[in-house]
Design a protein around this motif. Structure first.
Motif, mmCIF file in Angstrom:
data_model
loop_
_atom_site.group_PDB
_atom_site.id
_atom_site.type_symbol
_atom_site.label_atom_id
_atom_site.label_comp_id
_atom_site.label_asym_id
_atom_site.label_seq_id
_atom_site.Cartn_x
_atom_site.Cartn_y
_atom_site.Cartn_z
ATOM 1 N N UNK B 28 0.855 -1.178 0.000
ATOM 2 C CA UNK B 28 0.000 0.000 0.000
ATOM 3 C C UNK B 28 0.899 1.240 0.000
ATOM 4 N N UNK B 29 0.598 2.174 -0.866
ATOM 5 C CA UNK B 29 1.418 3.385 -0.941
ATOM 6 C C UNK B 29 1.065 4.300 0.229
ATOM 7 N N UNK B 30 2.075 4.644 1.034
ATOM 8 C CA UNK B 30 1.842 5.544 2.167
ATOM 9 C C UNK B 30 2.080 6.992 1.732
ATOM 10 N N UNK B 31 3.226 7.224 1.111
ATOM 11 C CA UNK B 31 3.498 8.570 0.585
ATOM 12 C C UNK B 31 4.562 8.506 -0.509
ATOM 13 N N UNK B 32 4.531 9.526 -1.339
ATOM 14 C CA UNK B 32 5.548 9.637 -2.385
ATOM 15 C C UNK B 32 6.179 11.020 -2.264
ATOM 16 N N UNK B 33 7.497 11.055 -2.045
ATOM 17 C CA UNK B 33 8.220 12.328 -1.990
ATOM 18 C C UNK B 33 9.294 12.283 -3.064
ATOM 19 N N UNK B 34 9.157 13.131 -4.064
ATOM 20 C CA UNK B 34 10.111 13.122 -5.170
ATOM 21 C C UNK B 34 10.079 11.781 -5.863
ATOM 22 N N UNK B 35 11.253 11.123 -5.918
ATOM 23 C CA UNK B 35 11.305 9.837 -6.603
ATOM 24 C C UNK B 35 11.378 8.680 -5.595
ATOM 25 N N UNK B 36 11.035 8.983 -4.338
ATOM 26 C CA UNK B 36 11.043 7.933 -3.328
ATOM 27 C C UNK B 36 9.641 7.735 -2.759
ATOM 28 N N UNK B 37 9.203 6.489 -2.753
ATOM 29 C CA UNK B 37 7.895 6.177 -2.178
ATOM 30 C C UNK B 37 8.086 5.406 -0.882
ATOM 31 N N UNK B 38 7.185 5.637 0.068
ATOM 32 C CA UNK B 38 7.148 4.807 1.266
ATOM 33 C C UNK B 38 5.909 3.929 1.142
ATOM 34 N N UNK B 55 8.019 6.028 -14.009
ATOM 35 C CA UNK B 55 7.127 5.098 -13.333
ATOM 36 C C UNK B 55 5.836 5.800 -12.942
ATOM 37 N N UNK B 56 4.740 5.110 -13.162
ATOM 38 C CA UNK B 56 3.446 5.757 -12.975
ATOM 39 C C UNK B 56 2.671 5.050 -11.872
ATOM 40 N N UNK B 57 2.773 5.586 -10.644
ATOM 41 C CA UNK B 57 2.021 4.989 -9.540
ATOM 42 C C UNK B 57 0.703 5.739 -9.417
ATOM 43 N N UNK B 58 -0.371 5.071 -9.820
ATOM 44 C CA UNK B 58 -1.667 5.741 -9.868
ATOM 45 C C UNK B 58 -2.575 5.301 -8.720
ATOM 46 N N UNK B 59 -2.405 4.059 -8.260
ATOM 47 C CA UNK B 59 -3.361 3.481 -7.326
ATOM 48 C C UNK B 59 -2.821 3.449 -5.897
ATOM 49 N N UNK B 60 -3.732 3.194 -4.957
ATOM 50 C CA UNK B 60 -3.344 3.072 -3.553
ATOM 51 C C UNK B 60 -2.504 1.820 -3.340
ATOM 52 N N UNK B 80 3.161 -2.217 -10.892
ATOM 53 C CA UNK B 80 1.871 -2.634 -11.435
ATOM 54 C C UNK B 80 0.790 -2.067 -10.526
ATOM 55 N N UNK B 81 -0.130 -1.304 -11.087
ATOM 56 C CA UNK B 81 -1.209 -0.747 -10.279
ATOM 57 C C UNK B 81 -2.217 -1.835 -9.930
ATOM 58 N N UNK B 82 -2.598 -1.905 -8.641
ATOM 59 C CA UNK B 82 -3.499 -2.961 -8.180
ATOM 60 C C UNK B 82 -4.842 -2.418 -7.697
ATOM 61 N N UNK B 83 -5.115 -1.156 -7.957
ATOM 62 C CA UNK B 83 -6.416 -0.621 -7.572
ATOM 63 C C UNK B 83 -6.403 0.066 -6.224
ATOM 64 N N UNK B 84 -7.586 0.478 -5.763
ATOM 65 C CA UNK B 84 -7.677 1.228 -4.518
ATOM 66 C C UNK B 84 -8.157 0.385 -3.340
#
Lengths: 270, 108
Positions: B28-38, B55-60, B80-84
């Motif tokens: 689950x994406x918590x946050x995206x800062x610049x080119x680093x995601x948590x 890279x295109x992170x669109x979903x939760x 790979x986007x897996x939806x919300x």
């Protein structure tokens, strides 16, 4: 599509020449046929690893996974690459356990049927097809490919592949080595928490404790006429008779128990 | 062309076991800062992911395919986007079966 595989002289499995002499399936041809057809008509959820490691006795034999012949297969994976010519499309699909090429014939040159719609790189798809070998490499010949929208399906598919293999590998229930059994995390947790008393038959691990106890008692009886429900109730000890009766009825409704020569005698289905 | 290697599915606690290898991390994406995601893995642990430029992170929920770096962060190769919505208990069950003898010959 399965007909195609069977009739194709290059891929066909049941060639008479192979079956008639020294066949591992025995000498009675008609029985072989029936057996083959039955398992060929199943649709088994598998991982790509299972396809790549499936056994094949000789180059024209059917593939087997866990010793069981496979006909149609269901695979869920993400698309890494795609390539299409006028009449066919190929995808390179991975599910984490491996990668495999998937080929699908297109109905018309410009894909008017829309078979490729919604399928693109880094998208999960569900593939229905069969295992083929081309140039010494295993691939999937797909009849249907569908983009996945609810991605729970990805993980449910992987759990189903495990579940089906467990069922085939251990027809009498998975030995309890402290690991998890069943298709879901909830079952696994219930199981490892040790909620059962005494000898646990894992085949009924998903049942409520009362029903499970009943199944254990009924299964312990090996007579042809089954066990009388009153005997079951008595062996249950300090449990309300109505509760036991209701639970037995529930188990009969669910197909776990069946009545024998009268309504008071029951046997376990397995 | 050599066949592509498998990518074991992992969670946060398995990172160290797969150092230097390519893995799949459903998270689950918590946050995206610049080119680093948590991101949060199926066992609840958080992981830093270095994203590629396009890279295109669109979903939760996403599945990152990437290599585990020495500092136990993940260098993403693709996502790979897996939806919300995603049942992370099922994800965790898949990963646990992958690590158990029951998943042998099926998941690993």
């Amino acid at each position: 599509m399965s007909n195609y595989g069977a009739e194709n002289p290059y891929y066909g499995g049941g060639g008479g020449g192979f079956v008639s002499g020294g066949s591992p399936y025995g000498s009675q041809g008609s029985q072989d046929g029936a057996k083959k057809n039955r398992s060929n008509q199943t649709l088994r959820p598998v991982t790509i690893k299972q396809i790549l490691e499936a056994d094949q006795a000789h180059p024209s034999a059917d593939f087997t996974i866990d010793g069981q012949e496979v006909g149609s297969i269901l695979v869920v994976g993400s698309v890494r690459n795609s390539n299409n010519s006028a009449t066919k499309v190929s995808y390179e699909v991975g599910d984490g356990t491996g990668y495999i090429d998937v080929n699908q014939w297109l109905d018309t040159a410009d894909d008017e049927g829309g078979k490729m719609d919604g399928i693109s790189q880094d998208k999960y798809v569900s593939i229905l097809g069969s295992i083929k070998v081309f140039g010494g490499k295993r691939q999937i010949s797909a009849t249907h490919i569908r983009p996945i929208t609810n991605h729970d399906e990805v993980f449910n598919h992987l759990l189903k592949a495990v579940y089906v293999s467990m069922t085939v590998r251990y027809p009498n229930g998975v030995p309890n080595d402290g690991g998890a059994r069943g298709a879901g995390g909830a079952v696994a947790n219930d199981y490892s928490a040790g909620t059962t008393n005494g000898a646990d038959s894992s085949a009924w691990a998903g049942l409520p404790p009362l029903q499970r106890k009943i199944m254990e008692i009924v299964a312990a009886d090996d007579t042809d006429e089954g066990i009388h429900v009153a005997t079951v109730t008595r062996q249950m000890g300090n449990v309300n008779v109505d509760e036991v009766t209701n639970a037995i009825e529930k188990l009969m409704d669910d197909g776990q128990l069946y009545p024998t020569h009268d309504e008071f005698h029951v046997k376990a289905v397995y | 062309m050599a066949p592509l290697a498998p990518e074991p599915r992992i969670n946060a606690s398995l990172l160290a076991k797969y150092r230097g290898q390519t893995v799949r991390l459903p998270a689950k994406v918590v946050k995206i800062v610049g080119s680093t995601a948590t991101v949060e893995a199926s066992d609840g642990g958080q992981i830093g992911v270095h994203l590629g430029r396009d890279m295109h992170i669109a979903d939760t929920y996403v599945e990152i395919i990437g290599s585990v770096k020495d500092d136990l962060s993940l260098k993403a190769l693709t996502s790979i986007n897996l939806g919300d919505r995603l049942d992370m208990k099922a994800v965790q069950a898949v990963i646990e079966f992958s690590q158990s003898s029951k998943g042998e010959g099926i998941l690993v």
